[in-house]
Design an enzyme around this catalytic site. Structure first.
Site, mmCIF file in Angstrom:
data_model
loop_
_atom_site.group_PDB
_atom_site.id
_atom_site.type_symbol
_atom_site.label_atom_id
_atom_site.label_comp_id
_atom_site.label_asym_id
_atom_site.label_seq_id
_atom_site.Cartn_x
_atom_site.Cartn_y
_atom_site.Cartn_z
ATOM 1 N N GLY A 203 -5.977 -25.128 10.670
ATOM 2 C CA GLY A 203 -7.072 -25.429 12.067
ATOM 3 C C GLY A 203 -6.759 -24.263 12.856
ATOM 4 C CB THR B 187 -12.226 8.149 0.132
ATOM 5 O OG1 THR B 187 -11.915 7.381 -0.760
ATOM 6 C CG2 THR B 187 -13.208 7.940 1.018
ATOM 7 C CD GLU C 180 -6.344 2.062 -5.266
ATOM 8 O OE1 GLU C 180 -6.573 2.301 -6.227
ATOM 9 O OE2 GLU C 180 -5.234 2.186 -4.650
ATOM 10 N N PRO D 196 -15.826 11.594 4.157
ATOM 11 C CG PRO D 196 -15.634 12.935 6.059
ATOM 12 C CD PRO D 196 -15.125 12.863 4.661
ATOM 13 C CB SER E 72 -0.951 0.155 1.360
ATOM 14 O OG SER E 72 -2.207 -0.178 0.924
ATOM 15 C CB CYS F 9 -4.322 8.256 -9.732
ATOM 16 S SG CYS F 9 -4.040 10.100 -10.181
#
Ligand code: TGC
Ligand code: FAD
Length: 386
Positions: A341, A133, A365, A135, A92, A240
């Site tokens: 497990g 992005t 993304e 809120p 990232s 982008c």
């Protein structure tokens, strides 16, 4: 260890393999030994970002005259694959720096902006963030509320961005905001600008080794020379995203193969009913299906890489491979965890960490469903977003 069932290495150049192998060795030496602890402590490794600068993986496809490595798109993908084998947080950090910060400055900036910011981003002296992005607007960035006005000698920026990778540690942020004509533009906001704050988002159960935060703009005066001159409209951030989504399609192969190989080795060593669990048909079915799906995902990434190298990859093709490959990696993480497990939930193995990380990767993304709708639009010609 199986990472190349269909001899895909035969299709790579010596330089591509050499670069991939050097990133692989760096991950083994500097990331694997500390990555579980960083995740347990919810600590982001800024020192690793600096080291990635020295290694040449920040700005890998940016021209060398701006400090980048000038690699092709397949090399970029292979680098992302190795970084994400270490941890999605490491990939990232490199994705954001390369595709979401250096790429727009290189593509949409002027020469002064390129010379001022790109070399420092390439060597890791500067950490960058990408603010799209908000809120109230995630999948629908076109409705963003962050805006700026022309004050004559500067721009005045107001609004906020949320869920931003590297926000708390960034030196600069490429921020997408609307001007007075309601056009989406990009501003480079520097950390020392008055009224700019970057609070960290805590309590994440995913990408715990990545610093995520907000970008808050309270009457921030941005010098006019920090506007990227050569882009206007939502297609700017989307271009982008095409680059970063492509990198993710490769990156998640690294996480997926790490889970698969951990499960393979464990199943050969762990005995129940006096037999290795790998000898049970149900385990073999899981392993065979996992390797088939991972190999298909590898081929898709490679083909889209070839198209990208020829400047022919369409946004819809990139959406398809991002969606498919992240989903594949997440399914494989879940199946691999079952094979271990109870041990599957332990930090002594990487699977649970990859699985939790991939829950973010399948959302950021562009979510899994948004990419499906992009494919749907490409196939039918009918948009189903609104
Ligand atoms: P729409 O009307 O379709 O398009 C508006 C304009 O944008 C153009 N466009 C693209 N251009 C290039 N590449 C693409 N992929 C493009 N998609 C759209 C389009 O041609 C148009 O141009 P023009 O010139 O005609 O104005 O836009 P819409 O408002 O209907 O939205 C479409 C939608 C939903 C597909 C899109 O907005 C979307 O993909 N939403 C998802 C948002 C998203 O992916 N956000 C990611 C934020 S960044 C992030 O998550 C970083 S995580 C980093 C990390 O840590 O690794
Ligand atoms: P929403 O848009 O509110 O979506 C919620 C649900 O509704 C999803 O399942 C979605 O698929 C569904 N949905 C929405 N619209 C439709 C529709 N039309 N039809 C059907 N279903 C729909 N952003 C940045 O700008 N920069 C960053 O660096 C960045 N880093 C991030 C790091 C992390 C760890 C995370 C988790 C997110 C990051 N993001 C970043 C934000 C990310 O891009 C958004 O979370 C993503 O785009 C989805 O937006 P949202 O969370 O607001 O979800």
């Amino acid at each position: 260890m199986i990472t190349d069932y269909l001899n895909i290495d035969d299709l790579l150049t010596d330089e591509q393999k050499l670069t991939r192998n050097s990133v692989r060795a760096w991950i083994d030496k500097y990331v694997i030994p500390i990555i579980d602890e960083l995740n347990q402590q919810h600590r982001s490794p800024i020192e690793l970002i600096k080291q990635m600068g020295e290694l040449g993986v920040l700005g890998s496809f940016i021209p060398e005259k701006y400090g980048g490595s000038g690699f092709d798109q397949i090399t970029y993908g292979l680098i992302m694959q190795e970084l994400e084998r270490g941890d999605s947080a490491i990939r990232s950090a490199a994705s954001v720096q390369t595709s979401l910060v250096m790429y727009p400055i290189c593509e949409f900036g002027n020469e002064e902006q390129r010379m001022k910011f790109l070399p420092k981003l390439a060597n890791g002296e500067f950490v960058g963030a990408f603010g799209l992005t908000e809120p109230n607007h995630g999948s629908d960035p076109g409705s963003m509320e962050t805006k700026f006005s022309d004050e004559g000698d500067c721009y005045l920026l107001n609004g906020s961005k949320m869920w931003i990778t590297n926000a708390p540690i960034c030196d600069i942020a490429v921020v997408w905001a609307k001007n007075e004509q309601n056009k989406v533009r990009a501003l480079i906001v520097e950390k020392e600008f008055e009224g700019f704050s970057r609070p960290e988002t805590f309590k994440k159960w995913s990408l715990r080794a990545s610093a995520t935060g907000e970008l808050v703009f309270d009457n921030v005066k941005v010098p006019k020379e920090n506007l990227l001159p050569n882009i206007s409209g939502l297609k700017g951030p989307m271009m982008c995203l095409n680059s970063a989504r492509y990198g993710i399609a490769w990156g998640v192969l690294g996480a997926g193969f790490d889970c698969f190989n951990t499960a393979l080795q464990y199943s050969q060593e762990r005995k129940q009913f006096n037999k290795p669990i790998a000898s049970f048909q149900l385990t073999q079915k899981k392993l065979a299906e996992m390797l088939t799906e991972l190999t298909s995902a590898q081929l898709m990434a490679l083909r889209v890489g070839q198209l990208k190298n020829e400047n022919k990859a369409t946004p819809a093709q990139i959406s398809m491979v991002k969606r498919n490959n992240v989903h594949t990696a997440l399914k494989i993480a879940r199946e691999s965890r079952q094979i271990l497990g109870a041990m599957g939930i332990s930090g002594d193995f990487p699977i649970m960490r990859h699985m939790m990380n991939l829950e973010s990767v399948i959302t950021y993304e562009g979510t899994h469903d948004i990419h499906l709708l992009i494919s749907g639009l490409d196939i039918t010609g009918i948009p189903a977003f609104k």
